[in-house]
Design a protein around this motif. Sequence first.
Motif, PDB file in Angstrom:
ATOM      1  N   GLY A 237     -57.006 -94.666  44.314  1.00  0.00           N
ATOM      2  CA  GLY A 237     -55.829 -94.094  43.680  1.00  0.00           C
ATOM      3  C   GLY A 237     -55.334 -94.859  42.472  1.00  0.00           C
ATOM      4  O   GLY A 237     -54.317 -94.505  41.878  1.00  0.00           O
TER       5      GLY A 237
ATOM      6  N   ASP B  89     -55.799 -94.922  39.261  1.00  0.00           N
ATOM      7  CA  ASP B  89     -56.517 -94.033  38.350  1.00  0.00           C
ATOM      8  C   ASP B  89     -55.698 -93.613  37.130  1.00  0.00           C
ATOM      9  O   ASP B  89     -55.997 -92.628  36.486  1.00  0.00           O
ATOM     10  CB  ASP B  89     -56.983 -92.794  39.099  1.00  0.00           C
TER      11      ASP B  89
ATOM     12  N   ASP C  28     -51.543 -97.090  40.174  1.00  0.00           N
ATOM     13  CA  ASP C  28     -51.642 -95.953  41.096  1.00  0.00           C
ATOM     14  C   ASP C  28     -50.431 -95.040  41.039  1.00  0.00           C
ATOM     15  O   ASP C  28     -50.335 -94.093  41.816  1.00  0.00           O
ATOM     16  CB  ASP C  28     -51.875 -96.440  42.528  1.00  0.00           C
TER      17      ASP C  28
END
Length: 185
Positions: free
Chosen positions: A78, A80, A97
């Motif tokens: 996550g 990203d 995240d």
Amino acid sequence: MRCRSDLYLRTVSHYAMSAEDALALLERLHAHGVDACVGGGWSVDALLGKQTRDHSDLDLWVPAVHLDPLFVAFGEAGVDRIFPWPGDRPWNFVLHDGVGLRVDLHLYEALADGSLHYGSVVDGAAFPAEALAGHGFIAGTAVRCESAEWAVRCHTGYPARDVDRHDVPLLCRKFEIPLPESFEP
């Protein structure tokens, strides 16, 4: 050569990187074949063998050729999103995240002579591979991290923050490194 970018001069209070989160990210990267070296504050604490303060992020040194698997590993975790700061560069940027985890990524390239290159072709600098050959422990788990000498160097060259004034003397004392002049009382 500066290891830190201008974004280090600012903090965001809602980001926190626990030892467990740092180790989980490192394990995920390792599972994807990413050769990550811990930098920054977590490197200091790894070298000291214990956590001495809270950390808002995890600094990582990663070979640029490992960027694709790094993105896959972080995507699975996550982490990203780009955390935009003025002055971000293709070799140094922050991922997060959207909740509380933040990673400050430092990409380098290995040169034919065995040294490492950080930065642009025009403005970059080479440094010895030994700079990233330190070993320490995060929550009892062995990690590769910056060498003590390199960690001290990376905490200087810009106006010292409170965390720098905390970290540098601890490293200098433990590893018998002369305290930089700017840190003397």
